[in-house]
Write a protein that holds these residues in place. Sequence first.
Motif, PDB file in Angstrom:
ATOM      1  N   GLN A  87     -10.952 108.107 -48.499  1.00  0.00           N
ATOM      2  CA  GLN A  87     -11.195 106.800 -48.995  1.00  0.00           C
ATOM      3  C   GLN A  87     -11.746 106.874 -50.344  1.00  0.00           C
ATOM      4  N   PHE A  88     -11.377 107.537 -51.029  1.00  0.00           N
ATOM      5  CA  PHE A  88     -11.523 107.554 -52.690  1.00  0.00           C
ATOM      6  C   PHE A  88     -10.351 107.533 -53.227  1.00  0.00           C
ATOM      7  N   SER A  89     -10.297 107.304 -54.646  1.00  0.00           N
ATOM      8  CA  SER A  89      -9.249 107.343 -55.359  1.00  0.00           C
ATOM      9  C   SER A  89      -9.697 108.180 -56.533  1.00  0.00           C
ATOM     10  N   ILE A  90      -8.706 109.353 -56.979  1.00  0.00           N
ATOM     11  CA  ILE A  90      -8.927 109.895 -58.358  1.00  0.00           C
ATOM     12  C   ILE A  90      -7.785 109.742 -59.028  1.00  0.00           C
ATOM     13  N   THR A  91      -7.952 109.451 -60.463  1.00  0.00           N
ATOM     14  CA  THR A  91      -7.005 109.105 -61.451  1.00  0.00           C
ATOM     15  C   THR A  91      -7.014 110.049 -62.576  1.00  0.00           C
ATOM     16  N   LEU A  92      -5.738 110.397 -62.877  1.00  0.00           N
ATOM     17  CA  LEU A  92      -5.473 111.392 -63.881  1.00  0.00           C
ATOM     18  C   LEU A  92      -5.196 110.533 -65.073  1.00  0.00           C
ATOM     19  N   THR A  93      -5.882 110.598 -66.311  1.00  0.00           N
ATOM     20  CA  THR A  93      -5.646 109.843 -67.460  1.00  0.00           C
ATOM     21  C   THR A  93      -5.057 110.754 -68.435  1.00  0.00           C
TER      22      THR A  93
END
Length: 306
Positions: A125-131
């Motif tokens: 229920q979460f999101s992780i973004t690679l920048t």
Amino acid sequence: MARWRLKLPRNPPLPTRIPPILRTRTSKIDHRGELIKPNTPRLWNAKRRIKTSHGLTAPQLQLYRQNRLPAWREHVSPDVLSFIDAQQPPLTPSQLLRLLASPAAYFSHPHNVPASSRKQVYLPQFSITLTRTPHNPPSFATFHVPLWFSKLDLRSYLLSLYNVPVLAIRSFVTPAKIKADMRRGRRFIDRAPSKKKMTVQLVEPFIWPEEVSDFAEWEKDEYWRVGRAQVEIQREEGTWGKFNADLRHRRAISQQARDLVNGGRVWRSTWMQLPAQRRVLEGVADVVPIKTQAVEEKSVKGKGIV
């Protein structure tokens, strides 16, 4: 005086729905060929009808209800029979009757299948973004994570899902700026949620692919040109166009006036210009250049024709 109270319906809590998944082979065999884990009972779903899995037919089910079918186990498919034998505690007579009548309908309800025989699927229920961080070396990667995320969570996330081991993790929280908002004549101080970043040191370096610079394949320029044209048409046809002047038309008229003053264009009345335009449209004559128009205008004035 009677008092009326609004009674809201009390909805019962919804049960956890874990969909049954068909398992055709769940056994595990080691490199020596020895069986480590036997096959678990195959499960059914109403959308996946299995022709090889069947219970009792209608006449056989009628005899079973009358206790006149002692050899009913011989008429049931082996997968259904193995599921019946594996249940602890055993199935009740009503459950067994519904299972033998229609295995597909019985297993279409998740609560009929125990959780131990189902594949547990957990969706995050979460999101992780690679920048993209061009200032960092390839052995470092930066992620945007939720505020409650810890270093252990990120390490487990990368290792379990992507099989990416990490050496070290650094985290830092960037607080948002304070903004003042005027609402109903009063000043309110507000601040947006803070953002948390984590920089991990990778065992194997990761190199970002090159950014796309040529968007001709996707017609980017045409897309934005059409979008701007549609917005302009909507503004002209809407309320904005009704109460505001047409600036494009004004600029065209002012440019024509400047051309006339500078001598770049000769003014001709409408009754003199219509035949020439009509001849050009019909294809009889070509477009008359500006110099030719000026010579014709002088000859007409010399002859005294107004």
